[in-house]
Design an enzyme around this catalytic site. Sequence first.
Site, PDB file in Angstrom:
ATOM      1  N   TYR A   1       0.937  -1.225   0.105  1.00  0.00           N
ATOM      2  CA  TYR A   1       0.072   0.028  -0.068  1.00  0.00           C
ATOM      3  C   TYR A   1       0.957   1.205  -0.121  1.00  0.00           C
ATOM      4  O   TYR A   1       2.105   1.207  -0.712  1.00  0.00           O
ATOM      5  CB  TYR A   1      -0.837   0.026   1.190  1.00  0.00           C
ATOM      6  CG  TYR A   1      -2.274   0.687   1.173  1.00  0.00           C
ATOM      7  CD1 TYR A   1      -2.924   0.699   0.027  1.00  0.00           C
ATOM      8  CD2 TYR A   1      -2.583   1.798   2.055  1.00  0.00           C
ATOM      9  CE1 TYR A   1      -4.008   1.456  -0.273  1.00  0.00           C
ATOM     10  CE2 TYR A   1      -3.454   2.652   1.834  1.00  0.00           C
ATOM     11  CZ  TYR A   1      -4.443   2.373   0.901  1.00  0.00           C
ATOM     12  OH  TYR A   1      -5.540   3.435   0.585  1.00  0.00           O
TER      13      TYR A   1
ATOM     14  N   LYS B   1     -20.260 -20.517 -10.875  1.00  0.00           N
ATOM     15  CA  LYS B   1     -19.392 -20.196 -12.147  1.00  0.00           C
ATOM     16  C   LYS B   1     -18.183 -19.974 -11.693  1.00  0.00           C
ATOM     17  O   LYS B   1     -17.267 -20.191 -12.337  1.00  0.00           O
ATOM     18  CB  LYS B   1     -20.252 -19.193 -13.171  1.00  0.00           C
ATOM     19  CG  LYS B   1     -19.547 -19.279 -14.298  1.00  0.00           C
ATOM     20  CD  LYS B   1     -20.468 -20.188 -15.269  1.00  0.00           C
ATOM     21  CE  LYS B   1     -19.890 -19.978 -16.694  1.00  0.00           C
ATOM     22  NZ  LYS B   1     -20.860 -20.518 -17.512  1.00  0.00           N
TER      23      LYS B   1
ATOM     24  N   GLU C   1     -23.648 -14.430 -18.605  1.00  0.00           N
ATOM     25  CA  GLU C   1     -24.440 -15.477 -18.183  1.00  0.00           C
ATOM     26  C   GLU C   1     -25.796 -15.257 -17.792  1.00  0.00           C
ATOM     27  O   GLU C   1     -26.287 -14.172 -17.253  1.00  0.00           O
ATOM     28  CB  GLU C   1     -23.702 -15.997 -16.949  1.00  0.00           C
ATOM     29  CG  GLU C   1     -24.097 -17.458 -16.380  1.00  0.00           C
ATOM     30  CD  GLU C   1     -23.148 -18.613 -17.185  1.00  0.00           C
ATOM     31  OE1 GLU C   1     -23.711 -19.744 -17.357  1.00  0.00           O
ATOM     32  OE2 GLU C   1     -22.434 -18.139 -17.973  1.00  0.00           O
TER      33      GLU C   1
ATOM     34  N   ASP D   1     -23.748 -18.890 -22.374  1.00  0.00           N
ATOM     35  CA  ASP D   1     -24.945 -19.710 -22.969  1.00  0.00           C
ATOM     36  C   ASP D   1     -25.068 -20.126 -24.307  1.00  0.00           C
ATOM     37  O   ASP D   1     -25.645 -20.918 -24.918  1.00  0.00           O
ATOM     38  CB  ASP D   1     -26.078 -18.999 -22.352  1.00  0.00           C
ATOM     39  CG  ASP D   1     -26.115 -18.974 -20.723  1.00  0.00           C
ATOM     40  OD1 ASP D   1     -25.739 -19.970 -20.203  1.00  0.00           O
ATOM     41  OD2 ASP D   1     -26.586 -17.960 -20.238  1.00  0.00           O
TER      42      ASP D   1
ATOM     43  N   ALA E   1     -30.751 -18.110 -28.306  1.00  0.00           N
ATOM     44  CA  ALA E   1     -29.377 -17.730 -28.468  1.00  0.00           C
ATOM     45  C   ALA E   1     -28.435 -18.860 -28.453  1.00  0.00           C
ATOM     46  O   ALA E   1     -27.597 -18.923 -29.448  1.00  0.00           O
ATOM     47  CB  ALA E   1     -29.123 -16.761 -27.279  1.00  0.00           C
ATOM     48  N   ALA E   2     -28.719 -20.179 -27.903  1.00  0.00           N
ATOM     49  CA  ALA E   2     -28.042 -21.106 -28.070  1.00  0.00           C
ATOM     50  C   ALA E   2     -28.185 -21.868 -29.239  1.00  0.00           C
ATOM     51  O   ALA E   2     -27.098 -22.152 -29.952  1.00  0.00           O
ATOM     52  CB  ALA E   2     -28.159 -22.222 -26.806  1.00  0.00           C
TER      53      ALA E   2
ATOM     54  N   ASN F   1     -32.747 -28.482 -20.061  1.00  0.00           N
ATOM     55  CA  ASN F   1     -32.446 -29.066 -18.640  1.00  0.00           C
ATOM     56  C   ASN F   1     -33.298 -28.459 -17.651  1.00  0.00           C
ATOM     57  O   ASN F   1     -33.876 -27.505 -17.872  1.00  0.00           O
ATOM     58  CB  ASN F   1     -30.975 -28.495 -18.389  1.00  0.00           C
ATOM     59  CG  ASN F   1     -29.878 -29.237 -18.168  1.00  0.00           C
ATOM     60  OD1 ASN F   1     -30.313 -30.498 -17.800  1.00  0.00           O
ATOM     61  ND2 ASN F   1     -28.878 -29.156 -18.357  1.00  0.00           N
TER      62      ASN F   1
ATOM     63  N   ASN G   1     -21.759 -30.444 -21.309  1.00  0.00           N
ATOM     64  CA  ASN G   1     -21.466 -29.490 -20.190  1.00  0.00           C
ATOM     65  C   ASN G   1     -20.696 -28.369 -20.442  1.00  0.00           C
ATOM     66  O   ASN G   1     -19.454 -28.705 -21.108  1.00  0.00           O
ATOM     67  CB  ASN G   1     -20.851 -30.132 -18.982  1.00  0.00           C
ATOM     68  CG  ASN G   1     -21.205 -29.527 -17.486  1.00  0.00           C
ATOM     69  OD1 ASN G   1     -21.008 -28.137 -17.618  1.00  0.00           O
ATOM     70  ND2 ASN G   1     -21.606 -29.980 -16.558  1.00  0.00           N
ATOM     71  N   ASN G   2     -20.870 -27.191 -20.255  1.00  0.00           N
ATOM     72  CA  ASN G   2     -20.117 -25.985 -20.751  1.00  0.00           C
ATOM     73  C   ASN G   2     -18.683 -26.074 -19.693  1.00  0.00           C
ATOM     74  O   ASN G   2     -17.837 -25.198 -20.471  1.00  0.00           O
ATOM     75  CB  ASN G   2     -20.783 -24.595 -20.839  1.00  0.00           C
ATOM     76  CG  ASN G   2     -21.860 -24.580 -21.585  1.00  0.00           C
ATOM     77  OD1 ASN G   2     -22.328 -25.488 -22.207  1.00  0.00           O
ATOM     78  ND2 ASN G   2     -22.513 -23.463 -21.887  1.00  0.00           N
TER      79      ASN G   2
END
Length: 476
Positions: A113, A168, A210, A236, A271-272, A363, A392-393
Amino acid sequence: MNQHSPSYAITIRLRYSDSPGAMGKITTAIGEADGAIGAVDIVNIRGGKISRDFTVNARDVDHGKRIVEHLRTVEEVEVVHTSDRVFLMHLGGKIEVLPKMPIKTRDDLSMAYTPGVARVCNAIAEDPDSSFALTIRQNTVAVVSDGSAVLGLGNIGPRAAMPVMEGKAMLFKEFAGVDAFPICLDTQDTEAIIETVRQLAPTFGGVNLEDISAPRCIEIEERLDKELEIPVFHDDQHGTAIVVLAGLKNSLLRVGKALPNIRIVVNGAGAAGTAIVKLLLISGAKDIVVCDRDGAIHAGEPSQPDASKQWIADNTNPRGASGKLSEVIQGADVFIGVSAPNVLQTEDVAAMAADPIVFALANPDPEILPANAAPHVRIMATGRSDFPNQINNVLCFPGLFRGVLDVRATTINNEMKLAAAEAIAATIPESDLLDDYVIPSVFDRRVAKVVAQAVAKAAVDTGVARRRNKPAEDIM
Protein backbone atom coordinates in the site's frame (compact mmCIF):
# COMPACT_ATOMS: atom_id res chain seq x y z
CA MET A 1 -40.14 -40.32 -12.05
CA ASN A 2 -37.18 -38.28 -10.83
CA GLN A 3 -34.13 -40.23 -9.73
CA HIS A 4 -32.41 -39.85 -6.38
CA SER A 5 -29.96 -36.98 -6.52
CA PRO A 6 -27.34 -35.29 -4.33
CA SER A 7 -29.15 -32.08 -5.27
CA TYR A 8 -31.85 -33.19 -2.83
CA ALA A 9 -29.59 -34.75 -0.20
CA ILE A 10 -30.50 -34.29 3.44
CA THR A 11 -28.52 -35.09 6.56
CA ILE A 12 -30.68 -36.52 9.35
CA ARG A 13 -29.27 -36.74 12.87
CA LEU A 14 -30.81 -39.63 14.78
CA ARG A 15 -30.36 -40.61 18.47
CA TYR A 16 -31.23 -44.13 19.56
CA SER A 17 -30.25 -46.86 22.00
CA ASP A 18 -27.08 -48.66 21.05
CA SER A 19 -28.75 -52.05 20.94
CA PRO A 20 -28.67 -54.96 18.48
CA GLY A 21 -30.95 -54.42 15.49
CA ALA A 22 -31.40 -50.66 15.98
CA MET A 23 -29.29 -49.74 13.00
CA GLY A 24 -31.16 -52.28 10.88
CA LYS A 25 -34.52 -50.77 11.80
CA ILE A 26 -33.34 -47.35 10.73
CA THR A 27 -31.90 -48.41 7.39
CA THR A 28 -35.03 -50.46 6.72
CA ALA A 29 -37.22 -47.43 7.44
CA ILE A 30 -35.19 -45.27 5.07
CA GLY A 31 -35.49 -47.97 2.41
CA GLU A 32 -39.25 -48.23 2.97
CA ALA A 33 -39.48 -44.49 2.29
CA ASP A 34 -37.42 -45.03 -0.89
CA GLY A 35 -34.47 -43.03 0.36
CA ALA A 36 -30.92 -43.78 -0.82
CA ILE A 37 -28.34 -43.77 1.98
CA GLY A 38 -25.13 -42.03 0.94
CA ALA A 39 -23.16 -42.02 4.19
CA VAL A 40 -23.49 -42.79 7.90
CA ASP A 41 -21.29 -41.00 10.45
CA ILE A 42 -21.08 -41.39 14.22
CA VAL A 43 -21.50 -38.09 16.08
CA ASN A 44 -21.19 -39.31 19.69
CA ILE A 45 -22.14 -42.01 22.21
CA ARG A 46 -23.53 -40.80 25.54
CA GLY A 47 -25.57 -42.45 28.27
CA GLY A 48 -26.05 -45.65 26.33
CA LYS A 49 -27.40 -43.79 23.29
CA ILE A 50 -25.68 -43.26 19.97
CA SER A 51 -26.07 -40.27 17.68
CA ARG A 52 -25.46 -40.75 13.97
CA ASP A 53 -25.78 -38.52 10.91
CA PHE A 54 -27.44 -40.27 7.98
CA THR A 55 -26.91 -38.62 4.60
CA VAL A 56 -29.84 -39.60 2.38
CA ASN A 57 -30.46 -38.77 -1.26
CA ALA A 58 -34.07 -38.02 -2.13
CA ARG A 59 -35.91 -37.39 -5.41
CA ASP A 60 -37.12 -33.91 -4.50
CA VAL A 61 -37.84 -31.70 -1.49
CA ASP A 62 -41.20 -33.29 -0.67
CA HIS A 63 -39.69 -36.76 -0.86
CA GLY A 64 -37.04 -35.71 1.67
CA LYS A 65 -39.76 -34.55 4.07
CA ARG A 66 -41.58 -37.88 3.72
CA ILE A 67 -38.40 -39.78 4.57
CA VAL A 68 -37.98 -37.77 7.76
CA GLU A 69 -41.62 -38.21 8.75
CA HIS A 70 -41.36 -41.97 8.26
CA LEU A 71 -38.29 -42.09 10.50
CA ARG A 72 -40.28 -40.33 13.23
CA THR A 73 -42.57 -43.37 13.36
CA VAL A 74 -39.71 -45.75 14.25
CA GLU A 75 -39.91 -46.69 17.91
CA GLU A 76 -37.11 -45.56 20.24
CA VAL A 77 -35.52 -43.45 17.46
CA GLU A 78 -35.36 -39.68 17.96
CA VAL A 79 -34.97 -37.32 15.00
CA VAL A 80 -32.69 -34.69 16.50
CA HIS A 81 -32.58 -32.40 13.46
CA THR A 82 -32.32 -32.39 9.69
CA SER A 83 -30.33 -30.21 7.33
CA ASP A 84 -30.32 -29.70 3.59
CA ARG A 85 -26.76 -30.29 2.36
CA VAL A 86 -27.20 -28.02 -0.65
CA PHE A 87 -28.23 -25.08 1.52
CA LEU A 88 -25.39 -25.80 3.94
CA MET A 89 -22.92 -25.54 1.05
CA HIS A 90 -24.26 -22.10 0.19
CA LEU A 91 -24.28 -20.60 3.69
CA GLY A 92 -22.26 -17.38 3.57
CA GLY A 93 -21.58 -17.83 -0.13
CA LYS A 94 -19.21 -20.23 -1.89
CA ILE A 95 -16.23 -18.01 -2.72
CA GLU A 96 -13.96 -15.56 -0.91
CA VAL A 97 -11.11 -13.14 -1.65
CA LEU A 98 -7.71 -13.90 -0.15
CA PRO A 99 -4.42 -11.98 -0.28
CA LYS A 100 -1.59 -13.54 -2.27
CA MET A 101 1.02 -12.63 0.32
CA PRO A 102 0.90 -11.80 4.05
CA ILE A 103 1.28 -8.30 5.50
CA LYS A 104 3.45 -8.88 8.59
CA THR A 105 5.81 -5.91 8.77
CA ARG A 106 5.85 -2.19 8.09
CA ASP A 107 7.94 -2.89 5.02
CA ASP A 108 5.26 -5.24 3.68
CA LEU A 109 2.61 -2.60 4.27
CA SER A 110 4.61 0.17 2.64
CA MET A 111 5.16 -1.90 -0.50
CA ALA A 112 1.65 -3.30 -0.82
CA TYR A 113 0.00 0.00 0.00
CA THR A 114 1.20 3.54 0.50
CA PRO A 115 3.77 4.87 -0.23
CA GLY A 116 5.15 2.13 -2.50
CA VAL A 117 1.91 1.55 -4.42
CA ALA A 118 2.08 5.08 -5.84
CA ARG A 119 5.01 4.08 -8.08
CA VAL A 120 2.92 1.27 -9.56
CA CYS A 121 -0.04 3.61 -10.09
CA ASN A 122 2.18 6.06 -11.99
CA ALA A 123 3.57 3.24 -14.13
CA ILE A 124 0.08 2.19 -15.14
CA ALA A 125 -0.94 5.81 -15.82
CA GLU A 126 1.98 6.08 -18.24
CA ASP A 127 1.30 2.67 -19.83
CA PRO A 128 -2.33 1.52 -19.34
CA ASP A 129 -1.58 -1.89 -20.84
CA SER A 130 0.71 -2.59 -17.88
CA SER A 131 -2.46 -2.91 -15.77
CA PHE A 132 -2.66 -6.48 -17.11
CA ALA A 133 0.71 -7.30 -15.58
CA LEU A 134 0.56 -5.24 -12.39
CA THR A 135 -3.00 -5.87 -11.13
CA ILE A 136 -5.46 -8.73 -10.71
CA ARG A 137 -6.72 -7.91 -14.18
CA GLN A 138 -4.14 -10.38 -15.52
CA ASN A 139 -6.15 -13.33 -14.25
CA THR A 140 -9.64 -12.05 -13.46
CA VAL A 141 -12.94 -12.50 -15.27
CA ALA A 142 -16.26 -10.80 -14.55
CA VAL A 143 -19.23 -13.18 -14.50
CA VAL A 144 -22.10 -10.83 -15.37
CA SER A 145 -25.82 -11.60 -15.23
CA ASP A 146 -29.10 -9.74 -14.93
CA GLY A 147 -30.94 -12.82 -13.65
CA SER A 148 -33.34 -12.88 -16.58
CA ALA A 149 -32.76 -16.47 -17.76
CA VAL A 150 -31.24 -18.45 -14.88
CA LEU A 151 -30.85 -22.16 -15.60
CA GLY A 152 -34.35 -23.54 -16.11
CA LEU A 153 -35.80 -21.15 -13.54
CA GLY A 154 -36.46 -18.21 -15.85
CA ASN A 155 -36.46 -14.55 -14.86
CA ILE A 156 -35.76 -14.76 -11.13
CA GLY A 157 -33.73 -11.57 -10.81
CA PRO A 158 -30.16 -10.66 -9.85
CA ARG A 159 -30.25 -11.63 -6.17
CA ALA A 160 -31.55 -15.12 -6.89
CA ALA A 161 -28.99 -15.46 -9.69
CA MET A 162 -26.05 -14.95 -7.33
CA PRO A 163 -25.67 -18.60 -6.22
CA VAL A 164 -25.32 -19.65 -9.86
CA MET A 165 -22.77 -16.94 -10.64
CA GLU A 166 -20.80 -17.81 -7.50
CA GLY A 167 -20.81 -21.42 -8.66
CA LYS A 168 -19.52 -20.34 -12.05
CA ALA A 169 -16.70 -18.43 -10.35
CA MET A 170 -15.82 -21.57 -8.38
CA LEU A 171 -15.57 -23.59 -11.58
CA PHE A 172 -13.27 -21.02 -13.21
CA LYS A 173 -10.89 -21.32 -10.27
CA GLU A 174 -11.15 -25.06 -9.76
CA PHE A 175 -10.65 -26.13 -13.36
CA ALA A 176 -8.39 -23.43 -14.79
CA GLY A 177 -6.95 -21.32 -11.98
CA VAL A 178 -8.87 -18.27 -13.23
CA ASP A 179 -10.08 -15.77 -10.63
CA ALA A 180 -13.69 -14.84 -11.37
CA PHE A 181 -16.15 -12.63 -9.57
CA PRO A 182 -19.97 -12.65 -9.85
CA ILE A 183 -21.59 -9.35 -10.80
CA CYS A 184 -25.39 -9.45 -10.76
CA LEU A 185 -26.95 -6.29 -12.12
CA ASP A 186 -30.24 -4.84 -10.89
CA THR A 187 -31.37 -3.90 -14.38
CA GLN A 188 -32.58 -5.72 -17.47
CA ASP A 189 -32.25 -2.73 -19.74
CA THR A 190 -29.89 -3.49 -22.61
CA GLU A 191 -28.29 -0.04 -22.68
CA ALA A 192 -27.83 0.02 -18.91
CA ILE A 193 -26.13 -3.39 -18.92
CA ILE A 194 -23.79 -2.42 -21.75
CA GLU A 195 -22.86 0.84 -20.05
CA THR A 196 -22.30 -0.81 -16.66
CA VAL A 197 -20.01 -3.49 -18.08
CA ARG A 198 -18.16 -0.85 -20.09
CA GLN A 199 -17.48 1.09 -16.89
CA LEU A 200 -16.33 -2.04 -15.04
CA ALA A 201 -14.02 -3.25 -17.82
CA PRO A 202 -10.74 -1.72 -16.49
CA THR A 203 -10.90 -4.15 -13.56
CA PHE A 204 -11.04 -7.34 -15.61
CA GLY A 205 -9.20 -9.30 -18.28
CA GLY A 206 -12.40 -10.73 -19.74
CA VAL A 207 -16.17 -10.77 -19.36
CA ASN A 208 -18.32 -13.89 -19.19
CA LEU A 209 -21.98 -13.03 -19.77
CA GLU A 210 -24.33 -15.51 -18.15
CA ASP A 211 -28.05 -16.23 -17.97
CA ILE A 212 -29.22 -13.14 -19.86
CA SER A 213 -32.37 -13.74 -21.87
CA ALA A 214 -32.50 -13.77 -25.67
CA PRO A 215 -32.48 -11.88 -27.91
CA ARG A 216 -30.96 -9.15 -25.68
CA CYS A 217 -27.96 -11.31 -24.84
CA ILE A 218 -26.90 -11.38 -28.48
CA GLU A 219 -26.89 -7.60 -28.88
CA ILE A 220 -25.21 -7.08 -25.50
CA GLU A 221 -22.38 -9.44 -26.35
CA GLU A 222 -21.83 -8.15 -29.88
CA ARG A 223 -21.73 -4.51 -28.87
CA LEU A 224 -19.49 -5.02 -25.84
CA ASP A 225 -17.07 -7.17 -27.81
CA LYS A 226 -16.70 -4.39 -30.37
CA GLU A 227 -16.33 -1.60 -27.82
CA LEU A 228 -14.07 -3.15 -25.17
CA GLU A 229 -10.36 -3.95 -25.26
CA ILE A 230 -11.02 -7.27 -23.51
CA PRO A 231 -12.93 -10.31 -24.80
CA VAL A 232 -16.63 -10.74 -24.06
CA PHE A 233 -18.10 -14.24 -24.21
CA HIS A 234 -21.70 -15.30 -23.67
CA ASP A 235 -21.27 -18.84 -22.41
CA ASP A 236 -24.91 -19.86 -22.87
CA GLN A 237 -24.44 -19.25 -26.59
CA HIS A 238 -20.88 -20.07 -27.54
CA GLY A 239 -19.84 -22.38 -24.72
CA THR A 240 -22.80 -24.58 -25.55
CA ALA A 241 -22.01 -24.44 -29.28
CA ILE A 242 -18.35 -25.37 -28.74
CA VAL A 243 -19.11 -28.41 -26.58
CA VAL A 244 -21.91 -29.53 -28.93
CA LEU A 245 -19.51 -29.34 -31.87
CA ALA A 246 -16.89 -31.33 -29.95
CA GLY A 247 -19.38 -34.06 -29.09
CA LEU A 248 -20.76 -34.14 -32.61
CA LYS A 249 -17.28 -34.46 -34.14
CA ASN A 250 -16.62 -37.58 -32.08
CA SER A 251 -20.12 -38.95 -32.64
CA LEU A 252 -19.69 -38.69 -36.40
CA LEU A 253 -16.31 -40.42 -36.16
CA ARG A 254 -18.00 -43.19 -34.22
CA VAL A 255 -20.79 -43.76 -36.78
CA GLY A 256 -18.63 -43.14 -39.86
CA LYS A 257 -20.38 -40.06 -41.20
CA ALA A 258 -19.03 -36.65 -42.33
CA LEU A 259 -20.44 -33.28 -41.30
CA PRO A 260 -20.91 -31.92 -44.85
CA ASN A 261 -22.95 -34.98 -45.85
CA ILE A 262 -25.47 -35.22 -43.04
CA ARG A 263 -28.86 -33.75 -42.29
CA ILE A 264 -29.16 -31.93 -38.95
CA VAL A 265 -32.32 -30.78 -37.19
CA VAL A 266 -31.92 -28.20 -34.41
CA ASN A 267 -34.94 -27.63 -32.18
CA GLY A 268 -34.73 -24.23 -30.50
CA ALA A 269 -34.10 -20.95 -32.27
CA GLY A 270 -32.92 -18.93 -29.28
CA ALA A 271 -29.44 -17.71 -28.49
CA ALA A 272 -27.92 -21.17 -27.94
CA GLY A 273 -29.59 -22.67 -31.00
CA THR A 274 -28.43 -19.82 -33.22
CA ALA A 275 -24.84 -20.04 -31.93
CA ILE A 276 -24.79 -23.81 -32.48
CA VAL A 277 -26.01 -23.39 -36.05
CA LYS A 278 -23.43 -20.70 -36.83
CA LEU A 279 -20.55 -22.82 -35.52
CA LEU A 280 -21.78 -25.92 -37.38
CA LEU A 281 -21.99 -23.99 -40.65
CA ILE A 282 -18.47 -22.62 -40.17
CA SER A 283 -17.32 -26.21 -39.52
CA GLY A 284 -18.71 -27.43 -42.83
CA ALA A 285 -22.32 -28.48 -42.20
CA LYS A 286 -24.51 -27.97 -45.28
CA ASP A 287 -28.01 -29.17 -44.40
CA ILE A 288 -29.43 -27.75 -41.17
CA VAL A 289 -33.12 -27.24 -40.44
CA VAL A 290 -34.00 -25.18 -37.37
CA CYS A 291 -37.40 -25.57 -35.70
CA ASP A 292 -39.13 -23.33 -33.21
CA ARG A 293 -42.48 -24.03 -31.57
CA ASP A 294 -44.22 -23.30 -34.88
CA GLY A 295 -42.11 -25.75 -36.86
CA ALA A 296 -39.31 -25.43 -39.42
CA ILE A 297 -37.97 -21.95 -40.12
CA HIS A 298 -37.50 -21.34 -43.83
CA ALA A 299 -36.89 -18.51 -46.25
CA GLY A 300 -40.40 -18.60 -47.71
CA GLU A 301 -41.98 -17.35 -44.49
CA PRO A 302 -42.85 -13.70 -43.72
CA SER A 303 -40.14 -11.64 -42.01
CA GLN A 304 -39.09 -13.10 -38.67
CA PRO A 305 -39.82 -11.21 -35.45
CA ASP A 306 -36.16 -10.85 -34.46
CA ALA A 307 -32.83 -10.61 -36.23
CA SER A 308 -31.51 -14.01 -35.13
CA LYS A 309 -34.51 -15.88 -36.52
CA GLN A 310 -34.27 -13.92 -39.74
CA TRP A 311 -30.62 -14.92 -39.97
CA ILE A 312 -31.65 -18.55 -39.52
CA ALA A 313 -34.26 -18.22 -42.27
CA ASP A 314 -31.69 -16.71 -44.62
CA ASN A 315 -28.83 -19.13 -43.92
CA THR A 316 -30.30 -22.58 -43.20
CA ASN A 317 -32.82 -25.07 -44.58
CA PRO A 318 -31.48 -25.25 -48.15
CA ARG A 319 -34.18 -27.76 -49.14
CA GLY A 320 -36.97 -25.45 -47.99
CA ALA A 321 -38.40 -28.05 -45.59
CA SER A 322 -41.55 -27.05 -43.76
CA GLY A 323 -43.79 -28.57 -41.11
CA LYS A 324 -43.60 -29.62 -37.50
CA LEU A 325 -40.56 -31.18 -35.84
CA SER A 326 -42.05 -34.65 -36.25
CA GLU A 327 -42.18 -34.09 -40.00
CA VAL A 328 -38.79 -32.51 -40.70
CA ILE A 329 -36.88 -34.95 -38.51
CA GLN A 330 -37.72 -37.84 -40.81
CA GLY A 331 -34.48 -39.07 -42.38
CA ALA A 332 -32.28 -36.72 -40.33
CA ASP A 333 -28.92 -37.98 -39.11
CA VAL A 334 -28.64 -35.66 -36.12
CA PHE A 335 -31.07 -34.02 -33.70
CA ILE A 336 -29.85 -31.22 -31.43
CA GLY A 337 -32.36 -29.92 -28.90
CA VAL A 338 -31.96 -26.70 -26.95
CA SER A 339 -35.64 -26.20 -26.32
CA ALA A 340 -38.13 -27.86 -23.97
CA PRO A 341 -38.83 -31.21 -22.29
CA ASN A 342 -40.51 -34.08 -24.09
CA VAL A 343 -40.91 -32.45 -27.51
CA LEU A 344 -39.23 -35.41 -29.23
CA GLN A 345 -41.13 -38.68 -29.32
CA THR A 346 -39.88 -42.25 -29.68
CA GLU A 347 -41.45 -42.53 -33.12
CA ASP A 348 -39.58 -39.38 -34.18
CA VAL A 349 -36.24 -41.00 -33.37
CA ALA A 350 -37.35 -44.18 -35.12
CA ALA A 351 -37.99 -42.13 -38.28
CA MET A 352 -34.43 -40.75 -38.39
CA ALA A 353 -31.66 -42.09 -40.63
CA ALA A 354 -29.57 -45.13 -39.70
CA ASP A 355 -27.39 -44.72 -36.60
CA PRO A 356 -29.15 -41.55 -35.42
CA ILE A 357 -27.38 -39.11 -33.09
CA VAL A 358 -29.58 -37.32 -30.55
CA PHE A 359 -28.35 -34.44 -28.38
CA ALA A 360 -31.32 -33.65 -26.12
CA LEU A 361 -29.96 -30.76 -24.08
CA ALA A 362 -32.99 -29.18 -22.40
CA ASN A 363 -32.37 -29.01 -18.65
CA PRO A 364 -33.30 -30.44 -16.27
CA ASP A 365 -35.64 -32.57 -18.40
CA PRO A 366 -34.40 -33.36 -21.93
CA GLU A 367 -36.41 -33.30 -25.15
CA ILE A 368 -36.57 -37.10 -24.86
CA LEU A 369 -35.39 -39.34 -22.04
CA PRO A 370 -32.54 -41.70 -22.95
CA ALA A 371 -34.63 -44.71 -21.88
CA ASN A 372 -37.33 -43.76 -24.38
CA ALA A 373 -34.88 -43.09 -27.20
CA ALA A 374 -32.73 -46.18 -26.52
CA PRO A 375 -34.47 -48.66 -28.85
CA HIS A 376 -33.72 -46.49 -31.88
CA VAL A 377 -30.86 -44.08 -31.12
CA ARG A 378 -27.18 -44.90 -31.73
CA ILE A 379 -25.58 -42.07 -29.75
CA MET A 380 -27.45 -40.14 -27.08
CA ALA A 381 -26.26 -37.06 -25.20
CA THR A 382 -27.98 -34.80 -22.68
CA GLY A 383 -27.08 -31.90 -20.43
CA ARG A 384 -27.46 -34.00 -17.31
CA SER A 385 -24.74 -35.54 -15.18
CA ASP A 386 -26.74 -38.69 -14.42
CA PHE A 387 -26.65 -39.90 -18.04
CA PRO A 388 -23.64 -40.70 -20.27
CA ASN A 389 -22.30 -38.11 -22.74
CA GLN A 390 -23.02 -34.98 -20.74
CA ILE A 391 -22.78 -31.82 -22.84
CA ASN A 392 -21.51 -29.46 -20.16
CA ASN A 393 -20.05 -26.00 -20.69
CA VAL A 394 -17.52 -26.67 -17.93
CA LEU A 395 -15.57 -28.47 -20.64
CA CYS A 396 -15.17 -25.15 -22.44
CA PHE A 397 -15.21 -21.90 -20.53
CA PRO A 398 -12.47 -22.46 -17.90
CA GLY A 399 -9.86 -23.53 -20.42
CA LEU A 400 -11.01 -21.02 -23.02
CA PHE A 401 -10.57 -18.08 -20.65
CA ARG A 402 -7.28 -19.54 -19.37
CA GLY A 403 -5.97 -19.39 -22.92
CA VAL A 404 -7.45 -15.94 -23.53
CA LEU A 405 -5.87 -14.48 -20.41
CA ASP A 406 -2.50 -16.13 -21.02
CA VAL A 407 -2.04 -14.26 -24.30
CA ARG A 408 -4.16 -11.22 -23.34
CA ALA A 409 -6.48 -11.68 -26.30
CA THR A 410 -8.69 -8.75 -27.27
CA THR A 411 -11.56 -10.89 -28.51
CA ILE A 412 -12.72 -14.50 -28.92
CA ASN A 413 -13.07 -15.15 -32.63
CA ASN A 414 -14.41 -18.11 -34.58
CA GLU A 415 -10.97 -19.63 -35.03
CA MET A 416 -10.54 -19.74 -31.26
CA LYS A 417 -13.96 -21.35 -30.82
CA LEU A 418 -13.18 -24.00 -33.42
CA ALA A 419 -9.81 -24.65 -31.79
CA ALA A 420 -11.53 -25.15 -28.42
CA ALA A 421 -14.01 -27.62 -29.91
CA GLU A 422 -11.26 -29.58 -31.64
CA ALA A 423 -9.21 -29.71 -28.43
CA ILE A 424 -12.15 -31.02 -26.40
CA ALA A 425 -12.94 -33.67 -29.01
CA ALA A 426 -9.32 -34.74 -29.40
CA THR A 427 -8.99 -35.39 -25.67
CA ILE A 428 -10.52 -38.79 -26.42
CA PRO A 429 -8.44 -40.75 -28.95
CA GLU A 430 -10.53 -42.19 -31.77
CA SER A 431 -9.59 -45.69 -30.63
CA ASP A 432 -11.17 -45.01 -27.23
CA LEU A 433 -14.49 -43.65 -28.48
CA LEU A 434 -17.65 -45.50 -27.46
CA ASP A 435 -21.30 -44.78 -28.13
CA ASP A 436 -21.65 -43.65 -24.52
CA TYR A 437 -18.24 -41.93 -24.44
CA VAL A 438 -18.01 -39.30 -27.17
CA ILE A 439 -17.32 -36.36 -24.88
CA PRO A 440 -14.83 -36.15 -21.99
CA SER A 441 -15.95 -36.12 -18.38
CA VAL A 442 -16.19 -32.69 -16.77
CA PHE A 443 -13.67 -34.03 -14.25
CA ASP A 444 -11.10 -34.89 -16.90
CA ARG A 445 -8.34 -32.51 -15.84
CA ARG A 446 -6.65 -32.72 -19.23
CA VAL A 447 -9.43 -30.77 -20.92
CA ALA A 448 -8.88 -27.26 -19.55
CA LYS A 449 -5.17 -27.42 -20.27
CA VAL A 450 -5.47 -28.56 -23.89
CA VAL A 451 -8.29 -26.08 -24.54
CA ALA A 452 -6.19 -23.26 -23.10
CA GLN A 453 -3.24 -24.18 -25.29
CA ALA A 454 -5.36 -24.46 -28.44
CA VAL A 455 -7.19 -21.19 -27.81
CA ALA A 456 -3.98 -19.30 -27.02
CA LYS A 457 -2.36 -20.57 -30.22
CA ALA A 458 -5.40 -19.62 -32.31
CA ALA A 459 -5.42 -16.15 -30.77
CA VAL A 460 -1.76 -15.67 -31.67
CA ASP A 461 -2.21 -17.11 -35.17
CA THR A 462 -5.15 -14.78 -35.91
CA GLY A 463 -3.48 -11.65 -34.54
CA VAL A 464 -5.75 -10.94 -31.57
CA ALA A 465 -3.16 -11.69 -28.87
CA ARG A 466 -1.28 -8.91 -27.07
CA ARG A 467 1.33 -11.36 -25.82
CA ARG A 468 2.69 -14.01 -28.17
CA ASN A 469 5.13 -16.25 -26.41
CA LYS A 470 3.46 -17.24 -23.15
CA PRO A 471 2.31 -20.87 -23.22
CA ALA A 472 -0.81 -21.98 -21.39
CA GLU A 473 0.19 -22.45 -17.79
CA ASP A 474 0.25 -25.79 -16.08
CA ILE A 475 -3.02 -25.67 -14.16
CA MET A 476 -3.13 -29.26 -13.05
